[in-house]
Design a protein around this motif. Sequence first.
Motif, short mmCIF file in Angstrom:
data_model
loop_
_atom_site.label_atom_id
_atom_site.label_comp_id
_atom_site.label_asym_id
_atom_site.label_seq_id
_atom_site.Cartn_x
_atom_site.Cartn_y
_atom_site.Cartn_z
N LEU A 74 -12.20 -5.16 -2.29
CA LEU A 74 -12.34 -5.01 -0.85
C LEU A 74 -12.54 -6.33 -0.12
CD1 LEU A 74 -14.41 -1.74 -0.32
CD2 LEU A 74 -11.94 -2.09 -0.35
N HIS A 75 -12.90 -7.39 -0.86
CA HIS A 75 -13.05 -8.67 -0.17
C HIS A 75 -11.71 -9.15 0.40
CE1 HIS A 75 -11.36 -10.39 -3.85
NE2 HIS A 75 -11.12 -11.48 -3.15
N GLU A 76 -10.60 -8.57 -0.11
CA GLU A 76 -9.29 -8.94 0.42
C GLU A 76 -9.12 -8.48 1.86
OE1 GLU A 76 -6.16 -7.63 -2.16
OE2 GLU A 76 -7.16 -8.35 -3.97
N SER A 77 -9.86 -7.45 2.27
CA SER A 77 -9.82 -7.02 3.67
C SER A 77 -10.28 -8.14 4.59
CB SER A 77 -10.70 -5.79 3.88
OG SER A 77 -10.26 -4.70 3.13
N PHE A 78 -11.22 -8.95 4.12
CA PHE A 78 -11.75 -10.04 4.93
C PHE A 78 -10.83 -11.26 4.86
CE2 PHE A 78 -15.18 -7.28 3.82
CZ PHE A 78 -15.96 -7.21 4.97
N GLN A 79 -10.12 -11.43 3.74
CA GLN A 79 -9.17 -12.53 3.65
C GLN A 79 -7.99 -12.32 4.60
OE1 GLN A 79 -8.10 -12.76 -0.50
NE2 GLN A 79 -10.02 -13.76 -1.08
N SER A 80 -7.54 -11.05 4.73
CA SER A 80 -6.41 -10.76 5.61
C SER A 80 -6.84 -10.50 7.04
CB SER A 80 -5.64 -9.53 5.08
OG SER A 80 -6.48 -8.39 5.06
N GLY A 81 -8.12 -10.21 7.25
CA GLY A 81 -8.58 -9.89 8.61
C GLY A 81 -9.97 -10.40 8.88
N THR A 82 -10.24 -11.67 8.50
CA THR A 82 -11.58 -12.23 8.71
C THR A 82 -11.96 -12.25 10.17
OG1 THR A 82 -11.30 -13.63 6.74
CG2 THR A 82 -13.04 -14.23 8.29
N VAL A 83 -11.03 -12.70 11.02
CA VAL A 83 -11.31 -12.78 12.45
C VAL A 83 -11.53 -11.38 13.02
CG1 VAL A 83 -10.36 -13.46 14.68
CG2 VAL A 83 -9.99 -14.92 12.68
N VAL A 84 -10.71 -10.42 12.57
CA VAL A 84 -10.86 -9.04 13.04
C VAL A 84 -12.25 -8.52 12.73
CG1 VAL A 84 -10.06 -6.68 12.75
CG2 VAL A 84 -8.40 -8.53 12.92
N MET A 85 -12.66 -8.62 11.47
CA MET A 85 -13.96 -8.09 11.05
C MET A 85 -15.10 -8.77 11.79
SD MET A 85 -13.65 -5.62 8.99
CE MET A 85 -12.80 -4.87 7.62
N MET A 86 -15.02 -10.09 11.93
CA MET A 86 -16.11 -10.83 12.57
C MET A 86 -16.30 -10.38 14.01
SD MET A 86 -16.47 -14.95 13.15
CE MET A 86 -15.08 -14.99 14.30
N TRP A 87 -15.21 -10.26 14.76
CA TRP A 87 -15.33 -9.90 16.17
C TRP A 87 -15.63 -8.42 16.36
CZ3 TRP A 87 -16.58 -13.04 19.78
CH2 TRP A 87 -16.25 -14.40 19.66
N ILE A 201 -3.50 -1.38 1.20
CA ILE A 201 -4.50 -0.37 0.85
C ILE A 201 -5.92 -0.87 1.08
CG2 ILE A 201 -4.82 -0.98 -1.57
CD1 ILE A 201 -4.67 2.05 -2.16
N VAL A 202 -6.10 -2.18 1.19
CA VAL A 202 -7.43 -2.72 1.51
C VAL A 202 -7.42 -3.31 2.93
CG1 VAL A 202 -8.16 -3.13 -0.84
CG2 VAL A 202 -6.82 -4.88 0.31
N SER A 203 -6.76 -2.62 3.83
CA SER A 203 -6.69 -3.09 5.22
C SER A 203 -8.03 -2.92 5.91
CB SER A 203 -5.62 -2.30 5.98
OG SER A 203 -6.02 -0.95 6.12
N PRO A 204 -8.30 -3.70 6.97
CA PRO A 204 -9.55 -3.52 7.72
C PRO A 204 -9.73 -2.11 8.26
CG PRO A 204 -8.50 -5.60 8.31
CD PRO A 204 -7.53 -4.88 7.43
N ALA A 205 -8.61 -1.43 8.62
CA ALA A 205 -8.71 -0.08 9.17
C ALA A 205 -9.34 0.87 8.17
CB ALA A 205 -7.32 0.41 9.57
N THR A 206 -8.88 0.84 6.93
CA THR A 206 -9.40 1.74 5.91
C THR A 206 -10.86 1.47 5.63
OG1 THR A 206 -7.18 1.57 4.93
CG2 THR A 206 -8.84 2.75 3.66
N LEU A 207 -11.23 0.19 5.56
CA LEU A 207 -12.63 -0.16 5.30
C LEU A 207 -13.53 0.25 6.45
CD1 LEU A 207 -14.79 -1.53 3.61
CD2 LEU A 207 -14.10 -3.73 4.61
N LEU A 208 -13.10 0.00 7.69
CA LEU A 208 -13.92 0.38 8.84
C LEU A 208 -14.15 1.89 8.88
CD1 LEU A 208 -12.39 -1.88 11.66
CD2 LEU A 208 -14.67 -2.07 10.66
N ALA A 209 -13.11 2.65 8.58
CA ALA A 209 -13.25 4.12 8.60
C ALA A 209 -14.22 4.59 7.53
CB ALA A 209 -11.88 4.77 8.39
N ALA A 210 -14.14 4.04 6.33
CA ALA A 210 -15.03 4.45 5.24
C ALA A 210 -16.49 4.13 5.57
CB ALA A 210 -14.62 3.77 3.94
N VAL A 211 -16.73 2.93 6.08
CA VAL A 211 -18.10 2.52 6.39
C VAL A 211 -18.66 3.33 7.56
CG1 VAL A 211 -19.52 0.60 7.21
CG2 VAL A 211 -17.77 0.20 5.48
N LEU A 212 -17.84 3.58 8.56
CA LEU A 212 -18.28 4.35 9.72
C LEU A 212 -18.65 5.78 9.34
CD1 LEU A 212 -18.75 4.49 12.76
CD2 LEU A 212 -16.31 4.96 13.05
N ALA A 213 -17.83 6.40 8.50
CA ALA A 213 -18.13 7.76 8.04
C ALA A 213 -19.45 7.78 7.27
CB ALA A 213 -16.99 8.28 7.18
#
Length: 401
Positions: A74-87, A201-213
């Motif tokens: 899952l750390h790959e979600s941050f490599q591909s979308g570090t700016v997205v996750m941070m903001w 499959i490790v996109s920020p969208a999938t991770l955000l949804a899992a954590v939010l749920a």
Amino acid sequence: MKHPSLEYLLVACVAAIVTYLLTPLARRVAIRWRAVAKPRNRDVHAVATPRMGGVALFGGFALALFVASRLPTLHESFQSGTVVMMWVVIAAAVICAVGVLDDRYELDSLTKLAGQVLATGLMVTLGGVQIAEVGVPWSDTTLVLGRDLGVPVTILFTVLTINALNFVDGLDGLAAGITAIAAGGFFVYSYHLGRAGFADIVSPATLLAAVLAGACLGFLPHNFFPARIFMGDSGSMVLGLLLSAASTTATTSTDPQVYRDGLSSLPIFLPELVLVAVLALPFIDLLLAVVRRVSRGRSPFAPDKRHLHHRLLEMGHTHRRAVLLMYFWSGLVAFGGVGVSISDSGWLVVSVLVVLAASAVLALAVPALRRRRIQRTRRRVARAMDAESARPGSVHAQGPR
């Protein structure tokens, strides 16, 4: 690459556990700070209840993302979308702070709206979370919005989502449960796209949804009827922003023309309309509330007691049953839309949805049917007593001696 299903389960559990443990602490702070919701005419609760549950929700969300950033896949979600996750995290922190001030001091509507636009603007303009393209139903055409149009459209959609969750937060456990269902629907949708090769499959969208749920499920034991704490605006606004972030990144993580065969020609197969299906219930309630208030010459933000959940209570449903019915309808629309879009047997899914919808309508009408049966029984008893009293020689006809 292996499918990181266990890692998603882990971060969801972390979000749930941390939120569950932080909620009693948030409750004590709210009581000491006097951030308490006192009963009003339009409220359902009858006793003063502390707010600020959103602080626990944000804490569970943020810590779960930190854990995800340290996991092998899952750390790959941050490599591909570090700016997205941070903001996204920064925007959630800003809107949570605005919500905390409202929970304590009850800010006016314009001040809250300004805070919503500020937090959303940070996420959209600096984080790049925006709707970039929209697929046209029944065609191979994709409308590219561009930054000039994509930014205001995404800000508007996010602010609407925030207020939709805020409007629906009227019964114990309702907003948290509906958000968990919506986030679960987005997770299933985006995870399926990842496994099918249409998205990461490790996109920020999938991770955000899992954590939010997970965060919502951890909050529910404290918030379900009878609630010991309310999420307040600090919670409903955070959930609305995060749900919008998850849905926006999910809809832009794949080609909107992926599904074009058979039932996929229906609009619901397009990613944009899958997210509308998931958010249908809060948006319907929001639209009805705005129309109702504006038609009466009132502000769209003026509170009242005519939301969908209030009407369920008026029909005779108990507090718990009204919430469970709203859960059922949300799940039916959300997972129904997602199921039709990803299933190979679309017509079978539609048939099952029709049967479930009919069952839900029947359950909705149970209190009214019960009242009518009781009224008919009472009328029959009254008529029988009248006939008995009118009979010659009866005790009632003879009168008192």
